[in-house]
Design an enzyme around this catalytic site. Structure first.
Site, PDB file in Angstrom:
ATOM      1  N   ARG A 103       0.891  -0.941  -0.112  1.00 23.79           N
ATOM      2  CA  ARG A 103       0.091   0.044  -0.111  1.00 23.79           C
ATOM      3  C   ARG A 103       0.844   1.061   0.048  1.00 23.79           C
ATOM      4  NH1 ARG A 103      -5.075   0.999   3.842  1.00 23.79           N
ATOM      5  NH2 ARG A 103      -6.168  -0.217   1.970  1.00 23.79           N
ATOM      6  N   HIS A 130      -7.336   1.141  -6.408  1.00 24.74           N
ATOM      7  CA  HIS A 130      -7.660  -0.011  -5.065  1.00 24.74           C
ATOM      8  C   HIS A 130      -8.335  -0.995  -5.938  1.00 24.74           C
ATOM      9  CE1 HIS A 130      -7.845  -1.445  -1.222  1.00 24.74           C
ATOM     10  NE2 HIS A 130      -8.621  -0.439  -0.607  1.00 24.74           N
ATOM     11  N   GLN A 133     -10.009  -3.917  -3.644  1.00 23.46           N
ATOM     12  CA  GLN A 133     -11.449  -3.555  -2.917  1.00 23.46           C
ATOM     13  C   GLN A 133     -12.479  -3.710  -4.251  1.00 23.46           C
ATOM     14  OE1 GLN A 133     -11.922  -1.911   0.122  1.00 23.46           O
ATOM     15  NE2 GLN A 133     -14.138  -2.462  -0.643  1.00 23.46           N
ATOM     16  N   ASP A 225     -17.385   7.042  -0.568  1.00 21.87           N
ATOM     17  CA  ASP A 225     -16.262   6.777   0.195  1.00 21.87           C
ATOM     18  C   ASP A 225     -16.120   7.856   0.847  1.00 21.87           C
ATOM     19  OD1 ASP A 225     -13.854   5.832   1.216  1.00 21.87           O
ATOM     20  OD2 ASP A 225     -12.742   6.012  -0.899  1.00 21.87           O
ATOM     21  N   CYS A 265     -16.535   1.246   1.098  1.00 24.92           N
ATOM     22  CA  CYS A 265     -15.257   0.541   1.284  1.00 24.92           C
ATOM     23  C   CYS A 265     -15.019   0.680   2.708  1.00 24.92           C
ATOM     24  CB  CYS A 265     -14.066   1.176   0.357  1.00 24.92           C
ATOM     25  SG  CYS A 265     -13.497   2.552   0.612  1.00 24.92           S
ATOM     26  N   ARG A 293     -13.770  -8.934   1.485  1.00 26.14           N
ATOM     27  CA  ARG A 293     -12.177  -8.585   1.223  1.00 26.14           C
ATOM     28  C   ARG A 293     -11.418  -9.766   1.462  1.00 26.14           C
ATOM     29  NH1 ARG A 293     -10.233  -3.391   1.640  1.00 26.14           N
ATOM     30  NH2 ARG A 293      -8.404  -4.718   0.642  1.00 26.14           N
TER      31      ARG A 293
HETATM   32  N1   CP Z   1     -11.087  -0.474   2.466  1.00 28.65           N
HETATM   33  C1   CP Z   1      -9.962  -0.535   2.892  1.00 28.65           C
HETATM   34  O1   CP Z   1      -9.076  -0.771   2.215  1.00 28.65           O
HETATM   35  O2   CP Z   1      -9.872  -0.465   4.324  1.00 28.65           O
HETATM   36  P1   CP Z   1      -8.522  -0.179   5.129  1.00 28.65           P
HETATM   37  O3   CP Z   1      -7.776   1.114   4.881  1.00 28.65           O
HETATM   38  O4   CP Z   1      -8.616  -0.462   6.482  1.00 28.65           O
HETATM   39  O5   CP Z   1      -7.270  -1.384   4.700  1.00 28.65           O
HETATM   40  N1  NVA Z   2     -10.131   6.654  -0.616  1.00 25.35           N
HETATM   41  C1  NVA Z   2      -9.657   6.060   0.614  1.00 25.35           C
HETATM   42  C2  NVA Z   2      -9.954   4.679   0.784  1.00 25.35           C
HETATM   43  C3  NVA Z   2      -9.425   4.016   2.041  1.00 25.35           C
HETATM   44  C4  NVA Z   2      -9.824   2.530   1.925  1.00 25.35           C
HETATM   45  C5  NVA Z   2      -8.297   6.436   0.866  1.00 25.35           C
HETATM   46  O1  NVA Z   2      -7.571   6.456  -0.080  1.00 25.35           O
HETATM   47  O2  NVA Z   2      -8.091   6.987   2.007  1.00 25.35           O
END
Ligand code: CP
Ligand code: NVA
Length: 308
Positions: A103, A130, A133, A225, A265, A293
């Site tokens: 990530r 993502h 997701q 989101d 999400c 997930r």
């Molecule tokens: N939706 C998602 O990716 O959650 P986290 O940021 O907690 O991993």
């Molecule tokens: N759009 C959000 C998604 C988190 C899973 C972010 O990038 O923070």
């Protein structure tokens, strides 16, 4: 060739459906007594430059259920591209583990990691997309509506990383994708261009609105989101103002189809982009969505490690 999972659009519609079918089979198997240890002796490094609950825990448990091992590497430990170059991190890790999930902030960094790693790399979220997701979201949508084409998926809010991958999975699976966002918060034009190259083949339609009430009409799925993604925290006040009319609340949901579902999400900023009433209401699938997930990522891991 190694089985990286960087973008939904790297896969054909058939490959995506195969992954979804595998996820369904693995989910069923898990609840019928457990998955066999097909990843015994395999290790996954999980590199995080940003916080996570779902991605971190679901990948770790997915590896455990399949008999493998996952290793969490926090932002403080790796210093990707700062303490050490991405190319060096990729080559060192490739000698220790059989796969890398990462990530990161800059999307180019996951591409760079995948370029230098000799083991498969899975994208656990970048500023651009993502895909893990989106695969879990497609699984959740198919569980509710089946796998037919022509569903209407409406996203209300920021044209962010989650919106990009959702649009791409919709384009691939022949679902219509509609977004309503404030002016200035559009999905990246390059991502829209990619979606438009796919839709002639699958029949999906992509539509853009500024008014959420126009966008939500005929929606089977209402998705939202956070208005402020990780890394944008200094823009929070400005974004709260820009998105004030984009809350998914009872009134907005009542304008969609009667049997529509509400998705997020997570993490949710309750009573900002999504009210408590809707998040905890009868149309919400936010927790089954989060739980999917685990199952979708088992399929991604099985493919990455070549046991699918
Ligand atoms: N939706 C998602 O990716 O959650 P986290 O940021 O907690 O991993
Ligand atoms: N759009 C959000 C998604 C988190 C899973 C972010 O990038 O923070």
């Amino acid at each position: 060739m190694k089985n990286d999972f960087l973008h939904i659009t790297d896969l054909s519609p058939v490959e995506i459906q195969d992954l979804l079918d595998l996820a369904i089979a693995l989910k069923k198997e898990y609840f019928n007594g457990g998955n066999p240890p097909v990843l015994k002796g395999k290790a996954l490094a999980m590199v995080f430059q940003k916080p996570s609950l779902r991605t971190r825990v679901s990948f770790e448990m997915a590896m455990q259920h399949l008999g493998g091992h996952a290793m969490y590497l926090s932002p403080a430990e790796i210093g990707l591209g700062q303490r050490e170059s991405i190319a060096d991190v990729a080559r060192v890790l490739s000698g220790y583990v059989h796969g890398i999930m990462a990530r990161v902030f800059d999307h180019d960094h996951i591409v760079e990691l995948a370029k230098w790693a000799s083991v498969p790399v899975i994208n656990g979220l970048t500023d651009y997309n993502h895909p893990c997701q989106a695969l879990a979201d497609a699984l959740t949508i198919q569980e509710k509506f089946g796998r037919g084409r022509g569903l209407n998926v409406t996203y209300i809010g920021d044209g962010n990383n989650v919106a990009v991958s959702l649009m791409h999975v919709c384009a691939k699976l022949g679902w219509n994708f509609t977004i309503a966002n404030p002016v200035g918060y559009e999905i990246a034009p390059s991502a829209i261009e990619i979606a438009k190259q796919i839709t002639p083949e699958t029949g999906a339609e992509i539509s853009f609105y500024n008014n959420p009430h126009d966008a939500v009409k005929d929606a089977d799925v209402i998705y939202t989101d956070t208005w402020t993604s990780m890394g944008q925290e200094e823009e929070t006040a400005k974004r709260e103002e820009a998105f004030a009319e984009y809350q998914v609340n009872h009134r907005l949901v009542s304008e969609a189809k009667k049997d529509s579902i509400v998705m997020h999400c997570l993490p949710a900023h309750r009573n900002h982009e999504l009210t408590d009433e809707v998040a905890d209401g009868s149309q919400s699938v936010i927790f089954p969505q989060a739980h999917n997930r685990l199952h979708a990522q088992k399929a991604i891991l099985a493919r990455a490690f070549g046991v699918a």
